[in-house]
Design an enzyme around this catalytic site. Structure first.
Site, PDB file in Angstrom:
ATOM      1  N   PRO A 279      56.743 141.136 -11.875  1.00 19.21           N
ATOM      2  CG  PRO A 279      56.810 139.217 -10.579  1.00 19.21           C
ATOM      3  CD  PRO A 279      57.633 140.030 -11.527  1.00 19.21           C
ATOM      4  CG  ASN A 280      52.090 140.966  -8.526  1.00 19.07           C
ATOM      5  OD1 ASN A 280      51.023 140.620  -9.025  1.00 19.07           O
ATOM      6  ND2 ASN A 280      52.909 140.111  -7.928  1.00 19.07           N
TER       7      ASN A 280
ATOM      8  NE  ARG B 213      52.541 144.696  -5.589  1.00 18.20           N
ATOM      9  CZ  ARG B 213      53.811 144.449  -5.800  1.00 18.20           C
ATOM     10  NH1 ARG B 213      54.461 145.121  -6.719  1.00 18.20           N
ATOM     11  NH2 ARG B 213      54.417 143.533  -5.112  1.00 18.20           N
TER      12      ARG B 213
ATOM     13  CE1 TYR C 123      56.396 147.628  -3.522  1.00 13.00           C
ATOM     14  CE2 TYR C 123      54.225 146.721  -3.047  1.00 13.00           C
ATOM     15  CZ  TYR C 123      55.587 146.577  -3.101  1.00 13.00           C
ATOM     16  OH  TYR C 123      56.176 145.387  -2.730  1.00 13.00           O
TER      17      TYR C 123
ATOM     18  CG  ASN D  60      61.203 146.837  -9.219  1.00 13.56           C
ATOM     19  OD1 ASN D  60      61.383 145.772  -8.632  1.00 13.56           O
ATOM     20  ND2 ASN D  60      60.447 147.804  -8.720  1.00 13.56           N
TER      21      ASN D  60
ATOM     22  CB  ALA E  11      57.745 138.632  -6.275  1.00 13.10           C
TER      23      ALA E  11
ATOM     24  CD  GLU F 286      68.459 144.504  -6.891  1.00 10.46           C
ATOM     25  OE1 GLU F 286      69.632 144.738  -6.469  1.00 10.46           O
ATOM     26  OE2 GLU F 286      67.761 143.610  -6.438  1.00 10.46           O
TER      27      GLU F 286
ATOM     28  CG  HIS G 239      64.123 146.561  -5.009  1.00 10.08           C
ATOM     29  ND1 HIS G 239      63.415 145.550  -5.611  1.00 10.08           N
ATOM     30  CD2 HIS G 239      65.417 146.195  -5.039  1.00 10.08           C
ATOM     31  CE1 HIS G 239      64.260 144.604  -5.972  1.00 10.08           C
ATOM     32  NE2 HIS G 239      65.478 144.967  -5.641  1.00 10.08           N
TER      33      HIS G 239
ATOM     34  NE  ARG H  62      57.883 145.545   1.876  1.00  9.24           N
ATOM     35  CZ  ARG H  62      57.314 145.288   0.698  1.00  9.24           C
ATOM     36  NH1 ARG H  62      57.886 145.733  -0.415  1.00  9.24           N
ATOM     37  NH2 ARG H  62      56.190 144.604   0.637  1.00  9.24           N
TER      38      ARG H  62
HETATM   39  C1  DQA Z   1      59.697 145.550  -5.012  1.00  8.88           C
HETATM   40  C2  DQA Z   1      60.009 144.849  -3.695  1.00  8.88           C
HETATM   41  C3  DQA Z   1      59.756 143.351  -3.794  1.00  8.88           C
HETATM   42  O1  DQA Z   1      60.049 142.720  -2.562  1.00  8.88           O
HETATM   43  C4  DQA Z   1      58.304 143.088  -4.134  1.00  8.88           C
HETATM   44  O2  DQA Z   1      58.077 141.702  -4.297  1.00  8.88           O
HETATM   45  C5  DQA Z   1      57.840 143.859  -5.308  1.00  8.88           C
HETATM   46  C6  DQA Z   1      58.293 145.228  -5.512  1.00  8.88           C
HETATM   47  C7  DQA Z   1      59.801 147.089  -4.883  1.00  8.88           C
HETATM   48  O3  DQA Z   1      59.796 147.747  -5.925  1.00  8.88           O
HETATM   49  O4  DQA Z   1      59.860 147.619  -3.776  1.00  8.88           O
HETATM   50  O5  DQA Z   1      57.007 143.374  -6.075  1.00  8.88           O
HETATM   51  O6  DQA Z   1      60.642 145.140  -5.982  1.00  8.88           O
END
Ligand code: DQA
Length: 146
Positions: free
Chosen positions: A9-10, A17, A22, A73, A76, A97, A99, A106
């Protein structure tokens, strides 16, 4: 070799964003970066994004027998989704995985990753390059080099 690259998501709002965290590059930029890395490495790939946990679970389930590895990835859902963890365990494909940000620098709630418990590699805090590292790691792993 065929990889499924999943984004949660997002991540479709990359660029807009929280650019301080990011970066300014968009999801389209990420998709073409990942596709170019896979092309260079001789890997077929499908790069997908969903804001819905169940859709991500369905895609992981459908990957069984169709893909050799998963790069994910979970965004959230990283910090909440036992369903994604269980789906990865169920199909038992090698998974990595990624990120973009350093989740360990964080908020405390970002320090736990459920899907990460089913992954053989986690890369964080390296931006788009983290996807490249994960893809190359899984390629080497499948070729018996890592
Ligand atoms: C994320 C880190 C997560 O905590 C966050 O909710 C994201 C992006 C990252 O790519 O750094 O949406 O996965």
């Amino acid at each position: 070799m065929k990889f499924l690259i999943l984004n949660g998501p997002n991540l479709n709002l990359l660029g807009l964003r929280e650019p301080d965290i990011y970066g300014k590059q968009t999801y389209a930029d990420l998709k073409s970066f990942v596709e170019s890395v896979c092309a260079r490495e001789g890997i077929e790939c499908e790069v997908r994004q969903s804001n819905h946990e169940g859709v991500l679970v369905d895609w992981i389930q459908a990957a069984y027998g169709a893909f050799d590895a998963i790069v994910m990835n979970p965004a959230a859902y990283t910090h909440t989704s036992v369903a994604i963890l269980d789906a990865l365990k169920a199909v038992s494909l090698p998974a990595a995985e990624v990120h973009l940000s350093n989740i360990y620098e964080r908020e405390a709630f970002r320090h736990v990753s459920y899907p990460g418990m089913a992954c053989i590699k986690t890369v964080y805090g390296k931006g788009f390059a983290g996807y490249e590292e994960a893809i190359c790691f899984l390629k080497n792993h499948l070729e018996g080099k890592e």
